[in-house]
Design an enzyme around this catalytic site. Structure first.
Site, PDB file in Angstrom:
ATOM      1  CB  SER A 229      -0.929  -0.051   1.216  1.00  0.00           C
ATOM      2  OG  SER A 229      -1.729   1.078   1.298  1.00  0.00           O
TER       3      SER A 229
ATOM      4  CG  ASP B  10       8.832   5.092 -10.856  1.00  0.00           C
ATOM      5  OD1 ASP B  10       9.448   4.012 -10.896  1.00  0.00           O
ATOM      6  OD2 ASP B  10       7.630   5.199 -11.135  1.00  0.00           O
TER       7      ASP B  10
ATOM      8  CE  LYS C 102      -3.806  -7.693  -2.263  1.00  0.00           C
ATOM      9  NZ  LYS C 102      -4.862  -8.257  -3.098  1.00  0.00           N
TER      10      LYS C 102
END
Length: 463
Positions: free
Chosen positions: A319, A330, A344
């Site tokens: 989460s 990223d 998830k």
């Protein structure tokens, strides 16, 4: 108790019902607008549904009417012909529950009692065993045992599959039902039968329920370095504030280890604000669904922008912790070390309904996408450096040794008077509680690997 205004986002499929086993919850967020009050940017755009997902052909009004007539006819048949007495209201509740449970593992119907329990349990500590659970590959799976809880103490691990709760098999069992079986009064016991990778037969754990209180954040200096160790166990409303305060108290700082292992998630705004400490600007996560397209961005402050950063993750990271690790990865802001995360990446929202709004639907409304556009759903975050958990192998090159400096400090302490000795012991005890020692590091190869990355980072930077 009135709970009609409870309308908030649940992170990434870690259900509120699963969280209440662990004795911690998700604070309410009445709407996405609450993020902007914390200086976060939520950009809502009119969404072209055809660009997000392939929609089925829309039914005509006549076709919708026939479908509703079929539903009403089924209710009448069951009410009149079922072997046991059952009224229309009960049939409809079961129908709604069945409809939602067949959509995905995280959508659910909350009865009045369930809804009140959700509201109560997400606003304080209570008795439980201290785990978060979710569905993975169709099996009821332990996302993470929480720190200092009964589940952690008996040895439950992330990735354990719960085969039975007491004597009840969990096959086809709803998560809310499983949670209801596992929670209970302090001092009572529950038996979990577990399937664990690498074990040839199921394991049996008898767990005594207890009051569960979660310390969400811990910041410490790493011994013999100018590195900080930041442990975030859950994302509650104070995480970013406590991390910022702890890092400033460290003093001279040359690198940071952010430990998100076993962190099952929490508040989305805290995930955004934590990334904002390390990334100056840009999208942290996007929510894409049928009813909205939202981008959540950093605040732009980035008080710790220039410090080397390593993030620790494992299968229990889910989460909000996956959002943090994924965004930092990223932007190439951090090196991710450890094991692949849980995966998830969906959003649940609570929709109150009924005459008094004392019932609710918990519905999956969107998926999360990281800055590069990738989804974490069922994929998770793959570390840059994969390191399995365990202790550091002990060999000649890893043996802890006493140094001359240690002996000098010892001799110097011998010259202190009794009062100074007592003060020194007191200060040492306090310091030990706040310092990650070499002994701790040698018992945790993932942590040692993270520290080694920081050392390499600084060497390369100097050169």
């Amino acid at each position: 108790m009135k709970v009609r205004n409870l309308n908030f986002y649940m992170l990434s499929g870690i259900l509120s019902s699963a969280l209440i086993i662990g004795g911690f919850g998700i604070s309410q967020t009445n709407s996405i607008d609450s993020l902007s009050q914390e200086n976060y940017i939520a950009v809502a755009q009119q969404q072209d549904n055809t660009n997000v997902q392939q929609k089925k052909k829309k039914l005509t009004q006549a076709e919708r009417d026939r479908a509703m007539q079929k539903f009403v006819a089924a209710i009448n048949i069951v009410e009149n012909s079922y072997v046991n007495d059952i009224d229309a209201n009960e049939i409809i509740e079961k129908a709604i529950s069945g409809m939602l449970s067949n959509l995905d593992a995280h959508s659910a119907y909350l009865t009045k009692k369930d809804y009140e329990d959700l509201h109560t349990k997400t606003n304080g500590s209570f008795s439980g065993i201290g785990i978060t659970v979710g569905m993975k590959d169709g099996a009821l799976t332990v996302i993470a045992p929480l720190d200092d809880t009964p589940a952690k103490k008996v040895g439950l691990k992330s990735g354990d599959i719960i085969l039975k709760i007491d004597d009840k098999p969990t096959i086809d069992m709803k998560i809310d039902q499983a949670v209801s079986l596992m929670k209970g009064k302090r001092g009572t016991k529950v038996v979990l039968t577990i399937i664990r990778t690498g074990e040839t037969k199921p394991l049996r754990f008898e767990i005594k329920r207890d009051e569960v209180k979660i310390r969400s954040t811990f910041v410490s200096k790493i011994e013999e370095t100018n590195y900080a160790y930041v442990r975030v166990a859950t994302f509650d409303k104070n995480v970013t504030q406590e991390v910022k305060k702890g890092l400033k108290q460290i003093g001279k700082l040359e690198g940071i280890v952010l430990d998100l292992r076993g962190n099952p998630g929490g508040l989305l705004d805290q995930a955004i604000s934590l990334v904002s400490l390390f990334v100056k600007g840009g999208v942290v996560v996007s929510e894409r669904g049928k009813i909205e397209n939202i981008e959540l961005k950093t605040s732009g402050n980035a008080e710790f922008l220039n410090f080397p950063l390593v993030v620790l993750v494992n299968a229990g990271s889910a989460s909000a912790s996956e959002i943090v690790a994924g965004a930092l990865q990223d932007y190439k802001r951090a090196v991710i070390v450890g094991e692949s995360t849980f995966g998830k990446g969906s959003v649940q929202k609570i929709f109150p309904f009924g005459k008094e709004a004392n019932e609710a639907l918990k519905l999956t409304i969107a998926k999360y996408y990281l800055p590069t556009g990738r989804s974490i759903q069922a994929v998770g975050i793959k570390p840059d450096i994969i390191v399995a958990e365990g202790e550091v192998p002990i060999g000649p090159e890893n043996q802890l040794e006493f140094k001359e400096a240690d002996l000098k400090r010892h001799l110097k302490n011998e010259l202190l008077n009794e009062t100074s000795k007592e003060d020194t012991k007191s200060n040492k005890s306090e310091s030990d509680n706040k310092t990650i020692t070499q002994e701790i590091i040698m018992k945790d190869i993932q942590l040692k690997s993270a520290i080694d990355v920081l050392k390499t980072w600084n060497v390369v930077k100097v050169k």
